[in-house]
Design a protein around this motif. Sequence first.
Motif, PDB file in Angstrom:
ATOM      1  N   MET A   1       0.855  -1.179   0.000  1.00 31.83           N
ATOM      2  CA  MET A   1       0.000   0.000   0.000  1.00 31.83           C
ATOM      3  C   MET A   1       0.896   1.236   0.000  1.00 31.83           C
ATOM      4  O   MET A   1       1.798   1.357   0.815  1.00 31.83           O
ATOM      5  CB  MET A   1      -0.893  -0.033   1.244  1.00 31.83           C
ATOM      6  CG  MET A   1      -1.851   1.125   1.304  1.00 31.83           C
ATOM      7  SD  MET A   1      -2.972   1.045   2.709  1.00 31.83           S
ATOM      8  CE  MET A   1      -4.184  -0.100   2.114  1.00 31.83           C
ATOM      9  N   SER A   2       0.657   2.124  -0.904  1.00 23.82           N
ATOM     10  CA  SER A   2       1.471   3.336  -1.018  1.00 23.82           C
ATOM     11  C   SER A   2       0.952   4.420  -0.076  1.00 23.82           C
ATOM     12  O   SER A   2      -0.135   4.317   0.478  1.00 23.82           O
ATOM     13  CB  SER A   2       1.434   3.849  -2.458  1.00 23.82           C
ATOM     14  OG  SER A   2       0.135   4.332  -2.749  1.00 23.82           O
ATOM     15  N   SER A   3       1.775   5.470   0.078  1.00 26.67           N
ATOM     16  CA  SER A   3       1.349   6.573   0.955  1.00 26.67           C
ATOM     17  C   SER A   3       0.091   7.245   0.411  1.00 26.67           C
ATOM     18  O   SER A   3      -0.727   7.745   1.174  1.00 26.67           O
ATOM     19  CB  SER A   3       2.471   7.590   1.130  1.00 26.67           C
ATOM     20  OG  SER A   3       2.804   8.193  -0.095  1.00 26.67           O
ATOM     21  N   ALA A  69       4.051  14.391   7.979  1.00 25.96           N
ATOM     22  CA  ALA A  69       4.206  14.835   6.591  1.00 25.96           C
ATOM     23  C   ALA A  69       2.924  15.492   6.096  1.00 25.96           C
ATOM     24  O   ALA A  69       2.956  16.554   5.468  1.00 25.96           O
ATOM     25  CB  ALA A  69       4.588  13.654   5.694  1.00 25.96           C
ATOM     26  N   ASP A  70       1.797  14.883   6.405  1.00 22.07           N
ATOM     27  CA  ASP A  70       0.509  15.432   6.006  1.00 22.07           C
ATOM     28  C   ASP A  70       0.274  16.789   6.666  1.00 22.07           C
ATOM     29  O   ASP A  70      -0.171  17.738   6.023  1.00 22.07           O
ATOM     30  CB  ASP A  70      -0.600  14.451   6.374  1.00 22.07           C
ATOM     31  CG  ASP A  70      -1.916  14.762   5.699  1.00 22.07           C
ATOM     32  OD1 ASP A  70      -1.933  14.970   4.464  1.00 22.07           O
ATOM     33  OD2 ASP A  70      -2.937  14.787   6.411  1.00 22.07           O
ATOM     34  N   ASN A  77       6.669  10.346  -0.106  1.00 20.66           N
ATOM     35  CA  ASN A  77       7.450   9.742  -1.185  1.00 20.66           C
ATOM     36  C   ASN A  77       8.406  10.751  -1.816  1.00 20.66           C
ATOM     37  O   ASN A  77       9.562  10.422  -2.095  1.00 20.66           O
ATOM     38  CB  ASN A  77       6.530   9.157  -2.253  1.00 20.66           C
ATOM     39  CG  ASN A  77       5.737   7.988  -1.738  1.00 20.66           C
ATOM     40  OD1 ASN A  77       6.164   7.264  -0.846  1.00 20.66           O
ATOM     41  ND2 ASN A  77       4.548   7.808  -2.279  1.00 20.66           N
ATOM     42  N   GLU A  78       7.929  11.953  -2.039  1.00 22.55           N
ATOM     43  CA  GLU A  78       8.774  12.988  -2.642  1.00 22.55           C
ATOM     44  C   GLU A  78       9.955  13.346  -1.758  1.00 22.55           C
ATOM     45  O   GLU A  78      11.082  13.452  -2.235  1.00 22.55           O
ATOM     46  CB  GLU A  78       7.962  14.254  -2.928  1.00 22.55           C
ATOM     47  CG  GLU A  78       7.078  14.155  -4.128  1.00 22.55           C
ATOM     48  CD  GLU A  78       6.331  15.457  -4.381  1.00 22.55           C
ATOM     49  OE1 GLU A  78       6.801  16.528  -3.959  1.00 22.55           O
ATOM     50  OE2 GLU A  78       5.263  15.388  -5.018  1.00 22.55           O
ATOM     51  N   ILE A  79       9.711  13.536  -0.461  1.00 20.90           N
ATOM     52  CA  ILE A  79      10.821  13.947   0.406  1.00 20.90           C
ATOM     53  C   ILE A  79      11.829  12.821   0.593  1.00 20.90           C
ATOM     54  O   ILE A  79      13.025  13.082   0.735  1.00 20.90           O
ATOM     55  CB  ILE A  79      10.356  14.543   1.751  1.00 20.90           C
ATOM     56  CG1 ILE A  79       9.591  13.543   2.602  1.00 20.90           C
ATOM     57  CG2 ILE A  79       9.523  15.800   1.508  1.00 20.90           C
ATOM     58  CD1 ILE A  79       9.261  14.032   4.002  1.00 20.90           C
ATOM     59  N   ILE A  80      11.361  11.577   0.560  1.00 19.36           N
ATOM     60  CA  ILE A  80      12.296  10.456   0.634  1.00 19.36           C
ATOM     61  C   ILE A  80      13.175  10.423  -0.611  1.00 19.36           C
ATOM     62  O   ILE A  80      14.397  10.272  -0.523  1.00 19.36           O
ATOM     63  CB  ILE A  80      11.547   9.116   0.821  1.00 19.36           C
ATOM     64  CG1 ILE A  80      10.943   9.054   2.226  1.00 19.36           C
ATOM     65  CG2 ILE A  80      12.477   7.929   0.576  1.00 19.36           C
ATOM     66  CD1 ILE A  80       9.976   7.900   2.428  1.00 19.36           C
ATOM     67  N   LEU A  81      12.570  10.590  -1.774  1.00 23.65           N
ATOM     68  CA  LEU A  81      13.342  10.582  -3.018  1.00 23.65           C
ATOM     69  C   LEU A  81      14.313  11.754  -3.091  1.00 23.65           C
ATOM     70  O   LEU A  81      15.447  11.607  -3.543  1.00 23.65           O
ATOM     71  CB  LEU A  81      12.408  10.571  -4.230  1.00 23.65           C
ATOM     72  CG  LEU A  81      11.614   9.283  -4.421  1.00 23.65           C
ATOM     73  CD1 LEU A  81      10.609   9.441  -5.555  1.00 23.65           C
ATOM     74  CD2 LEU A  81      12.540   8.093  -4.651  1.00 23.65           C
ATOM     75  N   GLU A  82      13.878  12.935  -2.619  1.00 22.76           N
ATOM     76  CA  GLU A  82      14.776  14.095  -2.590  1.00 22.76           C
ATOM     77  C   GLU A  82      15.968  13.835  -1.677  1.00 22.76           C
ATOM     78  O   GLU A  82      17.110  14.126  -2.029  1.00 22.76           O
ATOM     79  CB  GLU A  82      14.028  15.341  -2.099  1.00 22.76           C
ATOM     80  CG  GLU A  82      13.039  15.897  -3.093  1.00 22.76           C
ATOM     81  CD  GLU A  82      12.130  16.964  -2.498  1.00 22.76           C
ATOM     82  OE1 GLU A  82      12.329  17.362  -1.326  1.00 22.76           O
ATOM     83  OE2 GLU A  82      11.201  17.399  -3.211  1.00 22.76           O
TER      84      GLU A  82
END
Length: 106
Positions: A1-3, A69-70, A77-82
Amino acid sequence: MSSESIMPTLREFVIERDWGQFHSAANLAKSISIESGELLECFQWNDEAHIDHVKAELADVLTYAYLLADRIGVDPNEIILEKLQETRSKYPVEKARGRSTKYDRL
């Protein structure tokens, strides 16, 4: 399950209980720290922790992290990838592979 699919469920859970009033960014950050301490406690005397306890405490840490995060309006997901991209530049494969040395000592 994704965020993307878990966030509506988390939001609904919080709304149903009227807990949003307690979920300031500071309170959520504190809760992450508290729950991560409980996760660490699973390994206090034995590196072979009971998986069910680890899963339960990890779920608590992740829940508060997603709620934080919310609350601050960022996509987890974006902040993890950044952050991963930033870490890639600090730890290039040719220098860091198989090493735990901090980036400023590679």
